[in-house]
Design a protein around this motif. Structure first.
Motif, PDB file in Angstrom:
ATOM      1  N   GLU A  44      13.860 -55.901  19.466  1.00 27.92           N
ATOM      2  CA  GLU A  44      14.602 -55.003  19.122  1.00 27.92           C
ATOM      3  C   GLU A  44      14.386 -53.359  19.365  1.00 27.92           C
ATOM      4  O   GLU A  44      15.297 -52.805  19.873  1.00 27.92           O
ATOM      5  CB  GLU A  44      14.777 -55.021  17.517  1.00 27.92           C
ATOM      6  CG  GLU A  44      15.023 -56.295  16.870  1.00 27.92           C
ATOM      7  CD  GLU A  44      14.370 -57.577  16.995  1.00 27.92           C
ATOM      8  OE1 GLU A  44      13.141 -57.248  17.438  1.00 27.92           O
ATOM      9  OE2 GLU A  44      14.704 -58.618  16.679  1.00 27.92           O
ATOM     10  N   ARG A  45      13.369 -53.213  19.567  1.00 28.25           N
ATOM     11  CA  ARG A  45      12.877 -51.703  19.672  1.00 28.25           C
ATOM     12  C   ARG A  45      13.293 -51.615  21.494  1.00 28.25           C
ATOM     13  O   ARG A  45      13.562 -50.582  21.706  1.00 28.25           O
ATOM     14  CB  ARG A  45      11.415 -51.672  19.303  1.00 28.25           C
ATOM     15  CG  ARG A  45      10.790 -50.295  19.828  1.00 28.25           C
ATOM     16  CD  ARG A  45       9.504 -49.980  19.175  1.00 28.25           C
ATOM     17  NE  ARG A  45       9.426 -50.106  17.864  1.00 28.25           N
ATOM     18  CZ  ARG A  45       8.122 -50.225  17.162  1.00 28.25           C
ATOM     19  NH1 ARG A  45       7.039 -50.528  17.828  1.00 28.25           N
ATOM     20  NH2 ARG A  45       8.045 -50.417  16.019  1.00 28.25           N
ATOM     21  N   ALA A  46      12.829 -52.441  22.158  1.00 29.71           N
ATOM     22  CA  ALA A  46      12.985 -52.533  23.486  1.00 29.71           C
ATOM     23  C   ALA A  46      14.590 -52.425  23.918  1.00 29.71           C
ATOM     24  O   ALA A  46      14.881 -51.321  24.565  1.00 29.71           O
ATOM     25  CB  ALA A  46      12.323 -53.778  24.292  1.00 29.71           C
ATOM     26  N   ALA A  47      15.267 -52.944  23.228  1.00 26.71           N
ATOM     27  CA  ALA A  47      16.758 -52.681  23.516  1.00 26.71           C
ATOM     28  C   ALA A  47      17.134 -51.596  23.180  1.00 26.71           C
ATOM     29  O   ALA A  47      18.078 -50.788  23.572  1.00 26.71           O
ATOM     30  CB  ALA A  47      17.443 -54.004  22.603  1.00 26.71           C
ATOM     31  N   ARG A  48      16.628 -50.898  21.809  1.00 29.05           N
ATOM     32  CA  ARG A  48      16.960 -49.470  21.453  1.00 29.05           C
ATOM     33  C   ARG A  48      16.890 -48.649  22.302  1.00 29.05           C
ATOM     34  O   ARG A  48      17.477 -47.765  22.670  1.00 29.05           O
ATOM     35  CB  ARG A  48      16.504 -49.375  20.114  1.00 29.05           C
ATOM     36  CG  ARG A  48      17.189 -50.343  18.965  1.00 29.05           C
ATOM     37  CD  ARG A  48      16.840 -49.365  17.676  1.00 29.05           C
ATOM     38  NE  ARG A  48      15.467 -49.727  17.361  1.00 29.05           N
ATOM     39  CZ  ARG A  48      14.797 -50.591  16.549  1.00 29.05           C
ATOM     40  NH1 ARG A  48      15.592 -51.787  16.207  1.00 29.05           N
ATOM     41  NH2 ARG A  48      13.806 -50.574  16.490  1.00 29.05           N
ATOM     42  N   VAL A  49      15.582 -48.662  22.957  1.00 23.68           N
ATOM     43  CA  VAL A  49      15.023 -47.810  23.787  1.00 23.68           C
ATOM     44  C   VAL A  49      15.629 -47.689  25.224  1.00 23.68           C
ATOM     45  O   VAL A  49      16.288 -46.551  25.763  1.00 23.68           O
ATOM     46  CB  VAL A  49      13.555 -48.095  24.123  1.00 23.68           C
ATOM     47  CG1 VAL A  49      13.084 -47.047  25.561  1.00 23.68           C
ATOM     48  CG2 VAL A  49      12.641 -47.494  22.870  1.00 23.68           C
TER      49      VAL A  49
END
Length: 231
Positions: free
Chosen positions: A140-145
């Motif tokens: 989820e964090r990777a996608a947000r970044v």
């Protein structure tokens, strides 16, 4: 004229006005006049002007989304992330008015359906990186970044006169993001702390496909993996 035809006529008129004159020139009165319909029909079909603009944005995204869905996996999920990034930037530069309509004025908790579909495709690309053992941060964090960096880069390019756009700078941003969230492909046997976290992320991504665990066991393992990843 049927409701479907009226809807398409309104969308066509709105898209044309946007392309020719920009968002500020788009009014319900101008759209209705161009489409040959009365205002109550527009409100019945789209709710309000913002609903209409969201529908225009989603329709404009469809061709881009179809191209992104049809990307043939290369065998390197990190390289596929790069291809997805380039498609995103390319769409923004080809359709700057539509792109700005979709991403330029965010409304917390609300986004066009097309933007939601684009986010789902990005999540799928990131998930493949995780399954390959190449992701160093939670999915989820990777996608947000990636989404934040790609959107900011594209809007900055749109705001820059075409002759002055620095596409090398855009690629530097892309590579910085990819370096920050992914592990390099290695064949060595030495394990590091980052390798352990990447392994936990990989197993976390694959949990949904494991049939040997009960739901409670899967949840417990998920909690343990999350602790490893976040720790």
């Amino acid at each position: 004229m049927s409701s479907i035809n009226k809807r398409e006529a309104i969308l066509d008129a709105a898209a044309d006005l946007l392309a020719r004159e920009g968002r500020d020139a788009v009014s319900t009165r101008a759209i209705c006049k161009a489409a040959g319909v009365q205002a109550p029909i527009l409100y019945r079909l789209f709710g309000d002007k913002q609903g209409l603009l969201d529908a225009v944005a989603s329709r404009g995204l469809m061709a881009y989304l179809a191209e992104k869905r049809n990307l043939t996996p290369s065998g390197d999920p990190v390289e596929d992330l790069r291809r997805g990034w380039e498609l995103h930037v390319g769409f923004g530069l080809a359709e700057p008015t539509l792109y700005s309509l979709i991403y330029g004025s965010p409304r917390p908790g609300t986004e066009p359906d097309g933007a939601k579909q684009a986010a789902e495709i990005l999540a799928g690309l990131v998930h493949r990186v995780a399954l390959a053992g190449r992701l160093r941060v939670p999915e989820e964090r990777a996608a947000r970044v990636i989404h934040a960096a790609g959107r900011g880069t594209t809007l900055a390019l749109i705001a820059t006169p075409e002759a002055e756009r620095d596409m090398d700078a855009a690629r530097i941003v892309r590579e910085a993001v990819i370096h920050a969230i992914t592990e390099p492909a290695t064949t060595g046997s030495t394990r590091t702390g980052d390798d352990v976290v990447a392994g936990a992320i990989t197993l976390r991504a694959a949990l949904g496909d494991l049939k040997v665990l009960s739901p409670s066991e899967s949840q417990l393992l998920s909690d343990w993996l999350d602790r490893i990843i976040d720790g």
